[in-house]
Design a protein around this motif. Sequence first.
Motif, PDB file in Angstrom:
ATOM      1  N   LEU A 245      -3.595 -10.682  -7.349  1.00 34.80           N
ATOM      2  CA  LEU A 245      -2.403 -10.326  -8.114  1.00 34.80           C
ATOM      3  C   LEU A 245      -1.139 -10.654  -7.318  1.00 34.80           C
ATOM      4  O   LEU A 245      -0.164 -11.175  -7.881  1.00 34.80           O
ATOM      5  CB  LEU A 245      -2.443  -8.845  -8.472  1.00 34.80           C
ATOM      6  N   ALA A 246      -1.144 -10.381  -6.020  1.00 34.87           N
ATOM      7  CA  ALA A 246       0.026 -10.703  -5.192  1.00 34.87           C
ATOM      8  C   ALA A 246       0.297 -12.206  -5.202  1.00 34.87           C
ATOM      9  O   ALA A 246       1.460 -12.640  -5.276  1.00 34.87           O
ATOM     10  CB  ALA A 246      -0.193 -10.199  -3.766  1.00 34.87           C
ATOM     11  N   ARG A 247      -0.761 -13.005  -5.131  1.00 28.22           N
ATOM     12  CA  ARG A 247      -0.567 -14.465  -5.194  1.00 28.22           C
ATOM     13  C   ARG A 247      -0.021 -14.878  -6.556  1.00 28.22           C
ATOM     14  O   ARG A 247       0.896 -15.710  -6.651  1.00 28.22           O
ATOM     15  CB  ARG A 247      -1.885 -15.179  -4.905  1.00 28.22           C
ATOM     16  N   GLU A 248      -0.586 -14.296  -7.604  1.00 23.28           N
ATOM     17  CA  GLU A 248      -0.145 -14.627  -8.962  1.00 23.28           C
ATOM     18  C   GLU A 248       1.335 -14.293  -9.161  1.00 23.28           C
ATOM     19  O   GLU A 248       2.068 -15.023  -9.837  1.00 23.28           O
ATOM     20  CB  GLU A 248      -1.004 -13.854  -9.957  1.00 23.28           C
ATOM     21  N   LEU A 249       1.775 -13.194  -8.548  1.00 23.50           N
ATOM     22  CA  LEU A 249       3.158 -12.752  -8.698  1.00 23.50           C
ATOM     23  C   LEU A 249       4.112 -13.471  -7.740  1.00 23.50           C
ATOM     24  O   LEU A 249       5.331 -13.289  -7.819  1.00 23.50           O
ATOM     25  CB  LEU A 249       3.252 -11.243  -8.472  1.00 23.50           C
ATOM     26  N   GLY A 250       3.569 -14.255  -6.833  1.00 22.66           N
ATOM     27  CA  GLY A 250       4.411 -15.006  -5.909  1.00 22.66           C
ATOM     28  C   GLY A 250       4.948 -14.200  -4.741  1.00 22.66           C
ATOM     29  O   GLY A 250       5.954 -14.587  -4.143  1.00 22.66           O
ATOM     30  N   VAL A 251       4.266 -13.088  -4.386  1.00 22.25           N
ATOM     31  CA  VAL A 251       4.767 -12.247  -3.293  1.00 22.25           C
ATOM     32  C   VAL A 251       3.748 -12.122  -2.159  1.00 22.25           C
ATOM     33  O   VAL A 251       3.917 -11.291  -1.264  1.00 22.25           O
ATOM     34  CB  VAL A 251       5.157 -10.836  -3.802  1.00 22.25           C
ATOM     35  N   ALA A 252       2.715 -12.929  -2.170  1.00 17.87           N
ATOM     36  CA  ALA A 252       1.659 -12.790  -1.160  1.00 17.87           C
ATOM     37  C   ALA A 252       2.199 -12.934   0.250  1.00 17.87           C
ATOM     38  O   ALA A 252       1.678 -12.313   1.190  1.00 17.87           O
ATOM     39  CB  ALA A 252       0.559 -13.811  -1.416  1.00 17.87           C
ATOM     40  N   ASP A 253       3.252 -13.746   0.439  1.00 17.61           N
ATOM     41  CA  ASP A 253       3.800 -13.945   1.778  1.00 17.61           C
ATOM     42  C   ASP A 253       4.631 -12.762   2.249  1.00 17.61           C
ATOM     43  O   ASP A 253       5.018 -12.700   3.416  1.00 17.61           O
ATOM     44  CB  ASP A 253       4.642 -15.220   1.820  1.00 17.61           C
ATOM     45  N   ARG A 254       4.921 -11.819   1.354  1.00 13.17           N
ATOM     46  CA  ARG A 254       5.722 -10.640   1.725  1.00 13.17           C
ATOM     47  C   ARG A 254       4.925  -9.346   1.646  1.00 13.17           C
ATOM     48  O   ARG A 254       5.490  -8.267   1.836  1.00 13.17           O
ATOM     49  CB  ARG A 254       6.961 -10.548   0.824  1.00 13.17           C
ATOM     50  N   VAL A 255       3.639  -9.446   1.351  1.00  9.78           N
ATOM     51  CA  VAL A 255       2.786  -8.257   1.245  1.00  9.78           C
ATOM     52  C   VAL A 255       1.694  -8.346   2.294  1.00  9.78           C
ATOM     53  O   VAL A 255       0.923  -9.311   2.331  1.00  9.78           O
ATOM     54  CB  VAL A 255       2.163  -8.136  -0.164  1.00  9.78           C
ATOM     55  N   GLU A 256       1.623  -7.324   3.144  1.00 10.39           N
ATOM     56  CA  GLU A 256       0.562  -7.218   4.145  1.00 10.39           C
ATOM     57  C   GLU A 256      -0.475  -6.215   3.658  1.00 10.39           C
ATOM     58  O   GLU A 256      -0.138  -5.070   3.334  1.00 10.39           O
ATOM     59  CB  GLU A 256       1.120  -6.753   5.490  1.00 10.39           C
ATOM     60  N   PHE A 257      -1.718  -6.638   3.597  1.00  8.27           N
ATOM     61  CA  PHE A 257      -2.821  -5.741   3.269  1.00  8.27           C
ATOM     62  C   PHE A 257      -3.502  -5.351   4.575  1.00  8.27           C
ATOM     63  O   PHE A 257      -4.162  -6.176   5.221  1.00  8.27           O
ATOM     64  CB  PHE A 257      -3.812  -6.416   2.328  1.00  8.27           C
ATOM     65  N   ARG A 258      -3.326  -4.090   4.950  1.00  8.71           N
ATOM     66  CA  ARG A 258      -3.960  -3.568   6.162  1.00  8.71           C
ATOM     67  C   ARG A 258      -5.173  -2.759   5.730  1.00  8.71           C
ATOM     68  O   ARG A 258      -5.063  -1.575   5.408  1.00  8.71           O
ATOM     69  CB  ARG A 258      -2.975  -2.721   6.963  1.00  8.71           C
ATOM     70  N   GLU A 259      -6.311  -3.397   5.692  1.00  7.27           N
ATOM     71  CA  GLU A 259      -7.514  -2.762   5.166  1.00  7.27           C
ATOM     72  C   GLU A 259      -8.176  -1.874   6.213  1.00  7.27           C
ATOM     73  O   GLU A 259      -8.241  -2.220   7.380  1.00  7.27           O
ATOM     74  CB  GLU A 259      -8.509  -3.817   4.691  1.00  7.27           C
ATOM     75  N   GLY A 260      -8.671  -0.735   5.741  1.00  4.97           N
ATOM     76  CA  GLY A 260      -9.399   0.172   6.610  1.00  4.97           C
ATOM     77  C   GLY A 260      -8.656   1.474   6.804  1.00  4.97           C
ATOM     78  O   GLY A 260      -7.419   1.548   6.690  1.00  4.97           O
ATOM     79  N   TYR A 261      -9.395   2.511   7.088  1.00  5.12           N
ATOM     80  CA  TYR A 261      -8.819   3.825   7.316  1.00  5.12           C
ATOM     81  C   TYR A 261      -7.876   3.780   8.507  1.00  5.12           C
ATOM     82  O   TYR A 261      -8.190   3.195   9.554  1.00  5.12           O
ATOM     83  CB  TYR A 261      -9.935   4.839   7.564  1.00  5.12           C
ATOM     84  N   VAL A 262      -6.699   4.391   8.365  1.00  2.00           N
ATOM     85  CA  VAL A 262      -5.721   4.433   9.453  1.00  2.00           C
ATOM     86  C   VAL A 262      -5.919   5.744  10.205  1.00  2.00           C
ATOM     87  O   VAL A 262      -5.638   6.820   9.666  1.00  2.00           O
ATOM     88  CB  VAL A 262      -4.279   4.337   8.920  1.00  2.00           C
ATOM     89  N   PRO A 263      -6.409   5.702  11.436  1.00  2.00           N
ATOM     90  CA  PRO A 263      -6.591   6.942  12.193  1.00  2.00           C
ATOM     91  C   PRO A 263      -5.277   7.686  12.379  1.00  2.00           C
ATOM     92  O   PRO A 263      -4.193   7.075  12.425  1.00  2.00           O
ATOM     93  CB  PRO A 263      -7.153   6.458  13.536  1.00  2.00           C
ATOM     94  N   ALA A 264      -5.367   8.999  12.496  1.00  2.00           N
ATOM     95  CA  ALA A 264      -4.160   9.819  12.602  1.00  2.00           C
ATOM     96  C   ALA A 264      -3.283   9.380  13.767  1.00  2.00           C
ATOM     97  O   ALA A 264      -2.054   9.373  13.666  1.00  2.00           O
ATOM     98  CB  ALA A 264      -4.549  11.290  12.752  1.00  2.00           C
ATOM     99  N   GLY A 265      -3.905   8.979  14.873  1.00  2.00           N
ATOM    100  CA  GLY A 265      -3.126   8.592  16.039  1.00  2.00           C
ATOM    101  C   GLY A 265      -2.318   7.325  15.861  1.00  2.00           C
ATOM    102  O   GLY A 265      -1.435   7.041  16.669  1.00  2.00           O
ATOM    103  N   GLU A 266      -2.594   6.552  14.806  1.00  2.00           N
ATOM    104  CA  GLU A 266      -1.856   5.315  14.553  1.00  2.00           C
ATOM    105  C   GLU A 266      -0.791   5.466  13.475  1.00  2.00           C
ATOM    106  O   GLU A 266      -0.055   4.511  13.198  1.00  2.00           O
ATOM    107  CB  GLU A 266      -2.836   4.204  14.149  1.00  2.00           C
ATOM    108  N   LEU A 267      -0.715   6.657  12.861  1.00  2.00           N
ATOM    109  CA  LEU A 267       0.232   6.824  11.755  1.00  2.00           C
ATOM    110  C   LEU A 267       1.682   6.782  12.220  1.00  2.00           C
ATOM    111  O   LEU A 267       2.549   6.293  11.498  1.00  2.00           O
ATOM    112  CB  LEU A 267      -0.050   8.140  11.028  1.00  2.00           C
ATOM    113  N   GLY A 268       1.963   7.295  13.413  1.00  2.00           N
ATOM    114  CA  GLY A 268       3.342   7.282  13.893  1.00  2.00           C
ATOM    115  C   GLY A 268       3.921   5.885  13.934  1.00  2.00           C
ATOM    116  O   GLY A 268       5.039   5.633  13.461  1.00  2.00           O
TER     117      GLY A 268
END
Length: 374
Positions: A245-268
């Motif tokens: 969908l991001a590619r179709e909308l032309g925004v793929a270069d401005r959207v980062e998909f960070r896949e995976g659970y974000v541990p609490a220590g990395e939220l800051g």
Amino acid sequence: MPGAAERVVLVGPAHPYKGGGARHTTELAHRLAAAGHPTVLESWRAQYPAALYPGRQTVHAPEGEPYPATRRDLAWYRPDGWLRTGRRAGRSADLVAVAALSPVQVPAYLVLLAGVGRAARTAVIAHNVLPHERRPGDTALMRALLRRAGTVLVHSAEQAGLARGLAPGADVRAAELPPHLPETGPAPVGRPREPGPPRFLFFGIVRPYKGVDVLLRAFAAGAPPGALLTVAGEFWGGSAELRGLARELGVADRVEFREGYVPAGELGALFAAADAAVLPYRSATATQNVLLAQRHGLPVIATRTGTLPDAVRDGADGLLCAPGDPEDLARALAAFAAPGTAERLRAGAAEAAARTAARTDALWDAYLHALTAR
């Protein structure tokens, strides 16, 4: 103040399980004990079949202080353990409270409560009376659980009405969900806010009801040139459709998909790299994500659903829009980029975080009273 002291058995997820449900159950056990209620936490060693919970279920590092009096005897595949835990709880407790996060837990809880019998009062803490995305049988399961409970505790007036519809005549009580935030890592020290287009952040489990597809359409239509979007979290069902969908909308270069659970220590660090959090939910009950973003100084752009409008003051510490409406969300994204708006809302977010911190103990006192009062 909380009700008279009682022996409590609390049943629900705890570390090594992750997420808001485990944090809430653990903090509730700590608060009950601190209020004079001797409490045992009965947790899971195997909570869900992997086929029914495709995300990561556990984490190595605790996201808060574990509760010392915790047993981990429950397993989804051992009905004998459900009954044994219930009988043990009935012998040792005045109140047995089960934390219901999914109908998948209901068969275990019904057997457990049958083991309790009439030996103790019972309560169901219904985080979601019904799931946002329902499977066949979900309504029947939750109806059976709520009708079995002595008390049903929910987190909003809307959820209370839904619970009463499933279990007419039940003792349904509503209490605001108190803060139970993870211990997050600090933001990088001395990092200035850089001028330029805004950086938006969605964080959390990515499921259809969270509306990330709506956010992508709104971002393509309303975000200013150069704006960036990060989508960080576990993608149930994978990210291929949203990436397409991001590619179709032309925004793929401005959207980062960070896949995976974000541990609490990395939220800051994650929050420090953003200017605003976006919660584009199609539906919601109660979420801690607003409080978590505000604690890290981020304004929140959210939809008017569930308790989100109670947590975000439109124009003061965030912006509100209609759920499921890409055009209205695009309007809010564009409005955030207007001169002076981000700075004003950032100051409001800091004030909101301070108000929440000041109210935390009172909110927990009210919550404990709703759960324990006879």
